[in-house]
Design an enzyme around this catalytic site. Structure first.
Site, PDB file in Angstrom:
ATOM      1  N   ARG A 269       0.844  -1.218   0.000  1.00  0.00           N
ATOM      2  CA  ARG A 269       0.000   0.000   0.000  1.00  0.00           C
ATOM      3  C   ARG A 269       0.867   1.252   0.000  1.00  0.00           C
ATOM      4  O   ARG A 269       0.526   2.252  -0.642  1.00  0.00           O
ATOM      5  CB  ARG A 269      -0.974  -0.034   1.182  1.00  0.00           C
ATOM      6  CG  ARG A 269      -1.961  -1.176   0.961  1.00  0.00           C
ATOM      7  CD  ARG A 269      -3.148  -1.252   1.890  1.00  0.00           C
ATOM      8  NE  ARG A 269      -3.886  -2.468   1.533  1.00  0.00           N
ATOM      9  CZ  ARG A 269      -4.692  -3.145   2.338  1.00  0.00           C
ATOM     10  NH1 ARG A 269      -4.902  -2.708   3.562  1.00  0.00           N
ATOM     11  NH2 ARG A 269      -5.299  -4.230   1.924  1.00  0.00           N
TER      12      ARG A 269
ATOM     13  N   GLU B 244     -12.613 -14.664  11.584  1.00  0.00           N
ATOM     14  CA  GLU B 244     -12.806 -13.961  10.316  1.00  0.00           C
ATOM     15  C   GLU B 244     -12.834 -14.945   9.153  1.00  0.00           C
ATOM     16  O   GLU B 244     -11.838 -15.593   8.844  1.00  0.00           O
ATOM     17  CB  GLU B 244     -11.688 -12.936  10.086  1.00  0.00           C
ATOM     18  CG  GLU B 244     -11.828 -12.223   8.745  1.00  0.00           C
ATOM     19  CD  GLU B 244     -10.852 -11.067   8.542  1.00  0.00           C
ATOM     20  OE1 GLU B 244     -10.040 -10.806   9.455  1.00  0.00           O
ATOM     21  OE2 GLU B 244     -10.905 -10.431   7.483  1.00  0.00           O
TER      22      GLU B 244
ATOM     23  N   LYS C 275     -16.322 -12.250  12.397  1.00  0.00           N
ATOM     24  CA  LYS C 275     -15.959 -11.175  11.454  1.00  0.00           C
ATOM     25  C   LYS C 275     -16.193 -11.680  10.030  1.00  0.00           C
ATOM     26  O   LYS C 275     -15.300 -12.268   9.414  1.00  0.00           O
ATOM     27  CB  LYS C 275     -14.496 -10.763  11.670  1.00  0.00           C
ATOM     28  CG  LYS C 275     -14.009  -9.700  10.684  1.00  0.00           C
ATOM     29  CD  LYS C 275     -12.760  -8.980  11.153  1.00  0.00           C
ATOM     30  CE  LYS C 275     -12.212  -8.091  10.051  1.00  0.00           C
ATOM     31  NZ  LYS C 275     -11.207  -7.143  10.495  1.00  0.00           N
TER      32      LYS C 275
ATOM     33  N   SER D 222     -14.460  -4.829   5.469  1.00  0.00           N
ATOM     34  CA  SER D 222     -14.952  -4.039   4.323  1.00  0.00           C
ATOM     35  C   SER D 222     -14.613  -4.706   2.999  1.00  0.00           C
ATOM     36  O   SER D 222     -15.335  -4.500   2.001  1.00  0.00           O
ATOM     37  CB  SER D 222     -14.449  -2.600   4.374  1.00  0.00           C
ATOM     38  OG  SER D 222     -13.049  -2.495   4.349  1.00  0.00           O
ATOM     39  N   GLY D 223     -13.532  -5.465   2.936  1.00  0.00           N
ATOM     40  CA  GLY D 223     -13.296  -6.367   1.816  1.00  0.00           C
ATOM     41  C   GLY D 223     -13.124  -5.760   0.433  1.00  0.00           C
ATOM     42  O   GLY D 223     -13.355  -6.443  -0.555  1.00  0.00           O
ATOM     43  N   GLY D 224     -12.761  -4.478   0.352  1.00  0.00           N
ATOM     44  CA  GLY D 224     -12.576  -3.883  -0.970  1.00  0.00           C
ATOM     45  C   GLY D 224     -13.797  -3.113  -1.455  1.00  0.00           C
ATOM     46  O   GLY D 224     -13.798  -2.575  -2.564  1.00  0.00           O
TER      47      GLY D 224
ATOM     48  N   ARG E 204      -9.396  -0.960   5.222  1.00  0.00           N
ATOM     49  CA  ARG E 204      -9.337  -0.007   4.101  1.00  0.00           C
ATOM     50  C   ARG E 204     -10.434   1.043   4.161  1.00  0.00           C
ATOM     51  O   ARG E 204     -10.187   2.220   3.908  1.00  0.00           O
ATOM     52  CB  ARG E 204      -9.411  -0.782   2.772  1.00  0.00           C
ATOM     53  CG  ARG E 204      -8.114  -1.451   2.407  1.00  0.00           C
ATOM     54  CD  ARG E 204      -8.310  -2.492   1.321  1.00  0.00           C
ATOM     55  NE  ARG E 204      -8.974  -3.696   1.815  1.00  0.00           N
ATOM     56  CZ  ARG E 204      -9.269  -4.755   1.066  1.00  0.00           C
ATOM     57  NH1 ARG E 204      -8.971  -4.752  -0.221  1.00  0.00           N
ATOM     58  NH2 ARG E 204      -9.835  -5.815   1.582  1.00  0.00           N
TER      59      ARG E 204
HETATM   60  P1  13P Z   1     -10.730  -4.660   5.124  1.00  0.00           P
HETATM   61  O1  13P Z   1     -11.782  -3.913   5.901  1.00  0.00           O
HETATM   62  O2  13P Z   1      -9.811  -3.758   4.363  1.00  0.00           O
HETATM   63  O3  13P Z   1     -11.311  -5.769   4.315  1.00  0.00           O
HETATM   64  O4  13P Z   1      -9.796  -5.344   6.177  1.00  0.00           O
HETATM   65  C1  13P Z   1     -10.339  -5.983   7.267  1.00  0.00           C
HETATM   66  C2  13P Z   1      -9.410  -7.008   7.738  1.00  0.00           C
HETATM   67  O5  13P Z   1      -9.114  -7.099   8.892  1.00  0.00           O
HETATM   68  C3  13P Z   1      -8.868  -7.936   6.729  1.00  0.00           C
HETATM   69  O6  13P Z   1      -8.343  -9.035   7.352  1.00  0.00           O
END
Ligand code: 13P
Length: 340
Positions: free
Chosen positions: A35, A179, A221, A263-265, A296
């Site tokens: 990043r 998660e 998660k 949030s996953g992108g 993100r």
């Molecule tokens: P994002 O919200 O960017 O998807 O990241 C959450 C996270 O902890 C990824 O493992």
């Protein structure tokens, strides 16, 4: 029953306190550097430290952030003035969390699929992190959707690892964030995402039970049920909220105290709007507290503005605070797009 039973329950409740969510800043060195590289920021330990200091010292962040997930390098670091980050968090009222998985590797025999590693020696690492002040942990299993995947092999391998991790966390005093990320990448429809998310959750909870994880002392998660990023038809905000709630209601036991989405992108605005509508429209249908655990979707504006230049820190902190505030509002259904 874990010797930490009461503490684990209290920590889990505090993580999903009303109007608050979790901030994920647990990017591994490799992910953080990627990043930084995109923005031309030097990929040094000092730049990573400065960036995390920017985040953790943002004034009043704890109004909306109950805890933050750190990476191993970060939990050992301090501010420029020499105050350990863990202490900064404790003093400002944010619970220190720690990512304990060691990342994904190709799953042998299953082309295009991954399994998360890091179980060997995990009990000892948990003991060390607890002594350093961590009170919750995270482990991420990744599920990819394509024509013939995910395979049952991949779902079971990832769920088994998540359950073994969660049991070890509870034995060592850390609340496990479980998660299971169904990746947004691909051309699949939202219906296909629903189907895969449902199967993933079913196997995860089967494995959690088999491994004697106490469901009232963990946080789930998940990813939202959403159209693939390259799907020609993108589901509406309403559809995402409705199908996500349906999927959770059908597959997540009520004993789980909290659900904190990744949030996953998704775009920043979508991640916030989806969470908000889940509450505003379907909140009364949900027995668990639902909030965010975004990386993100909270950090990106601050990272872009900072750009590695420390003169930009105060405004970058304002941008971070703003995104945290919007998501805090969304976590109780009080967000509207004009707050952007
Ligand atoms: P994002 O919200 O960017 O998807 O990241 C959450 C996270 O902890 C990824 O493992």
């Amino acid at each position: 029953m874990s010797t930490y039973a009461q503490e684990l329950r209290a920590t889990a409740q505090a993580m999903v306190a009303p109007g608050k969510g979790i901030l994920a800043i647990d990017e591994s060195k490799g992910t953080c550097d990627r990043r930084f590289e995109k923005l031309g920021i030097p990929t040094t330990e000092e730049r990573r430290r400065t960036y995390r200091e920017l985040i953790l010292t943002t004034p009043d962040l704890a109004e909306f952030i109950s805890g933050a997930i750190l990476f191993d390098e970060t939990i050992r670091q301090s501010t420029q003035a020499g105050v350990p980050f863990v202490q900064v968090m404790q003093e400002s009222g944010m619970i220190p969390g720690i990512k304990v998985d060691l990342g994904t590797k190709d799953l042998a025999g299953c082309q295009g699929e991954k399994v998360t590693e890091g179980l060997d020696g995990l009990g000892d690492r948990i003991t060390e992190y607890y002594q350093m002040g961590a009170r919750f942990a995270k482990w991420r299993g990744v599920i990819t959707i394509a024509d013939d995947i995910p395979s049952e092999t991949c779902l079971v391998a990832n769920a088994h690892a998540l359950a073994r991790y969660a049991a070890l966390c509870q034995a060592g005093g850390l609340v496990p964030m479980v998660e299971a990320e169904v990746l947004i990448d691909g051309e699949h429809s939202i219906e296909r995402c629903y189907e895969v998310t449902e199967r993933t959750l079913q196997i995860v909870f089967e494995q959690l039970r088999l491994n004697r994880v106490e469901l009232d002392k963990m946080i789930l998660k998940p990813s939202m049920v959403i159209s693939g990023s390259n799907c020609p038809v993108q589901a509406s905000i309403e559809q995402v909220a409705q199908m996500t709630v349906n999927c959770l209601r059908n597959n997540v036991p009520v004993a789980v105290p909290g659900i904190a989405f990744l949030s996953g992108g998704q775009s920043n605005e979508h991640a916030t709007a989806h969470l908000n509508l889940i509450h505003a429209k379907f909140g009364t249908q949900c027995p668990w507290t639902i909030t965010f655990s975004y990386a993100r979707a909270i950090q990106q504006p601050a990272l872009d503005y900072w750009h590695g230049d420390d003169a930009n820190i105060p405004i970058a902190q304002q941008l971070l605070y703003h995104r945290a505030k919007l998501n805090g509002a969304a976590s109780i259904g009080h967000y509207s797009s004009d707050m952007e």
